[in-house]
Scaffold this motif. Structure first.
Motif, short mmCIF file in Angstrom:
data_model
loop_
_atom_site.label_atom_id
_atom_site.label_comp_id
_atom_site.label_asym_id
_atom_site.label_seq_id
_atom_site.Cartn_x
_atom_site.Cartn_y
_atom_site.Cartn_z
N ARG A 119 -106.05 -11.85 -14.30
CA ARG A 119 -105.79 -13.11 -13.61
C ARG A 119 -105.60 -14.22 -14.65
N GLU B 82 -104.43 -16.89 -10.72
CA GLU B 82 -103.26 -16.21 -10.17
C GLU B 82 -103.08 -14.88 -10.88
N SER C 26 -101.47 -11.96 -13.01
CA SER C 26 -100.52 -11.96 -14.12
C SER C 26 -99.40 -10.98 -13.84
N GLU D 162 -111.54 -17.09 -7.98
CA GLU D 162 -110.49 -16.51 -7.14
C GLU D 162 -109.70 -17.58 -6.39
#
Length: 308
Positions: free
Chosen positions: A139, A130, A132, A126
């Motif tokens: 992510r 990022e 999507s 995490e």
């Protein structure tokens, strides 16, 4: 009746510890219906553990009663044994306690360790992934290797690497995401956990490792099947097969405890997608499910029915 019950449970435990798992692992039909095969594997694992512990418990408690419920009631109410208690009775009771503690303890320990590992990986990821913009609930990880995986749990995480996004087209990416979402939606990590614990608790038993490998392969095939149901396009099977081949190169980058599209016999899965086997006939499917249910009922019946 208890000695005969103990022998019957011991025979069933022996069958479920080696020949039955060996036959199912070598069978070809599970690839035709992974879901039914997974049900059968769960039944084998549960019935095998119940039979092993039950056989020892029944023999050990036989001096206290003519049925397991009667014997347990006598022990719990501190009634004296009706027959002489020999050393083999105490040994059976001790072994039953040790085996039950080991199986349950390893199961809990495996769950705790896996959960802790997944939480640690999730917290680290995490920090570097990022969201999507094109794929919801997905992510993106800046990494050159083609990697796609999901980390199940209370806060599931579905991750695609930049290398995977660069290598696959839109349809193939959708296939990968659908595969990982199938893992999360059907909680496949829970289906794997008992066999991880079984292999850890009984490493000398060849069937334990064989069962774990077979279940892992079936879980991936099941996720493939679920993914195909949500894909569009003219050739969804070929699309998913190409995605699996592309992801195979990044299999070593998948975190421990994650479920990945590159996991579990990729070659067999690609062949299965490109040359799909015929589905199991409905009567055969129901017969397999009935057999799984019967497998659970037999040891339960042997433990309870003598009291009726």
């Amino acid at each position: 009746m208890l000695p005969a019950t103990a022998v019957s449970l011991a025979v069933l435990a022996a069958l479920l510890a080696w020949p039955v798992p060996a036959l199912l692992a070598r069978a070809r039909w599970p690839r035709r219906d992974p879901l039914v095969a997974l049900v059968c594997w769960q039944a084998i694992g549960l019935a095998g553990g119940l039979s092993m512990i039950g056989a020892l418990l029944v023999h050990g408690l036989s001096p206290w009663g003519h049925s397991l419920p009667e014997a347990l009631r006598s022990v719990l109410t501190a009634h004296p044994a009706a027959d002489p208690v020999r050393g083999d009775h105490w040994a059976a009771l001790t072994l039953a306690g040790v085996l039950a503690s080991e199986l349950l303890g390893v199961l809990v320990l495996s769950w705790v360790r896996t959960t802790r590992t997944r939480r640690r990986h999730r917290e680290l990821l995490e920090l570097v992934v990022e969201p999507s913009a094109e794929l919801p609930d997905t992510r993106l990880l800046d990494h050159p290797a083609p990697v796609a995986f999901c980390i199940p749990g209370a806060r599931p995480l579905l991750v695609l690497s930049s290398g995977m996004v660069a290598e696959l087209d839109g349809d193939q990416l959708a296939a990968v995401v659908a595969h990982e979402r199938a893992h999360l939606r059907e909680h496949h990590h829970l289906l794997l956990l008992p066999f991880v614990a079984w292999e850890a608790a009984l490493p000398v038993l060849p069937a334990a490792g064989r069962a774990h490998a077979a279940v892992r392969e079936l879980v991936e095939m099941r996720a493939d099947d679920v993914a195909l149901g949500s894909l569009s396009g003219t050739a969804p099977r070929r699309t998913l097969a190409r995605a699996i081949v592309a992801a195979a190169g990044g299999g070593e980058e998948v975190p421990r405890g994650a479920l990945a599209v590159s996991g579990g016999a990729t070659g067999a899965r690609v062949v299965r997608l490109l040359e799909p086997p015929s589905p199991l006939p409905v009567p055969v499917r129901w017969a397999a499910l009935a057999s799984a249910g019967l497998l659970l009922l037999v040891p339960t019946g042997l433990l309870v029915l003598p009291a009726l």
